[in-house]
Design a protein around this motif. Sequence first.
Motif, PDB file in Angstrom:
ATOM      1  N   GLN A   1       0.824  -1.205   0.000  1.00  0.00           N
ATOM      2  CA  GLN A   1       0.000   0.000   0.000  1.00  0.00           C
ATOM      3  C   GLN A   1       0.862   1.261   0.000  1.00  0.00           C
ATOM      4  O   GLN A   1       1.878   1.321   0.709  1.00  0.00           O
TER       5      GLN A   1
ATOM      6  N   ASP B   1      -3.664   5.006   0.715  1.00  0.00           N
ATOM      7  CA  ASP B   1      -4.840   4.155   0.540  1.00  0.00           C
ATOM      8  C   ASP B   1      -4.877   3.497  -0.831  1.00  0.00           C
ATOM      9  O   ASP B   1      -5.886   2.904  -1.216  1.00  0.00           O
ATOM     10  N   GLU B   2      -3.774   3.570  -1.568  1.00  0.00           N
ATOM     11  CA  GLU B   2      -3.711   2.986  -2.907  1.00  0.00           C
ATOM     12  C   GLU B   2      -2.931   1.668  -2.885  1.00  0.00           C
ATOM     13  O   GLU B   2      -1.817   1.607  -2.360  1.00  0.00           O
ATOM     14  N   THR B   3      -3.517   0.626  -3.444  1.00  0.00           N
ATOM     15  CA  THR B   3      -2.816  -0.648  -3.570  1.00  0.00           C
ATOM     16  C   THR B   3      -1.928  -0.602  -4.799  1.00  0.00           C
ATOM     17  O   THR B   3      -2.409  -0.438  -5.920  1.00  0.00           O
TER      18      THR B   3
END
Length: 214
Positions: free
Chosen positions: A125, A128-130
Motif C-alpha cells: 500500500q 490508501d492505494e494498492t
Amino acid sequence: MLPWLEIAGWVGSALVVLSLTQARVLRFRWLNLTGSVVATAYNAIAGIWPFVAMNAAISLINVYWLWRLNRERHDAAVYEVVEVAPDDAYLLHVLRTHAADIAGFAPGFVAVPEPGEERSAFLVQRGDETVGVVEVRDAGDGAGVVELDWVSKRFRDLTPGEFVYRRSGIFAAKGFDRVVVPQAAPSEHAYLSGVGFRPQDGAWVRDVTADSGR
C-alpha cells in the motif's frame, strides 16, 4: 527560423505529448521534464518569454517530483505491507481488475488457491492505494515459492514490491527459511538481486534465516 531550431521545437512538443500517454509515473516525469527543458530553450532562443516562463516552471515541478519519487522509493515509511487472506474479497477484486496485466507477468497464476494449498498474500500500500501484490505458496520443507510479484503500472519503475522481501519477519513467521522464484526473466534479475535473491540451480533463492532485515 533555423531548421535545426524548428526541429528542436517539434521534438520538445512531441516529448511533452508522449509523456501524457505514459501510465508509469516515473517515466511520465522524465519524458515531461526532457520535453519542457527543450521547449524552454527553444522559446528562449525564439524570444517567446511567456512560454519560457511556463516551460521553466513545468521543468522545476518535474525536478521536484523526480527528487521526491526517488527519495521515497526505498522509504519504508511511505509503503506499507498488509497481509491478507488469499481469498480476501478486496484482494480478489484487485486481481480481477488487473487480470490482463498480471497474466503478462505470471501466465500460470490462479487467483483462488486450490483446496488444501497453503498460500500467503501481501498487499503493498502507498497510502490508501494498492500498488502491488505478492503471493507466496508453501512448498514444504521451509520453502516459500513466489507465485506472484506484481506492481501496478503507475509504480512499476519504483519497485515497491521490495518492501515485502525486506521485512524478513513476514516469511520467518510463516515458517519459511527460504523464498524461491522458480523462473525469472532477464529484466527481473537486477530487481531480484537488489532485494536479496541469488541465482541457484536455475532459480532465484532468498535465504530468510540469514536475512539481517535490511
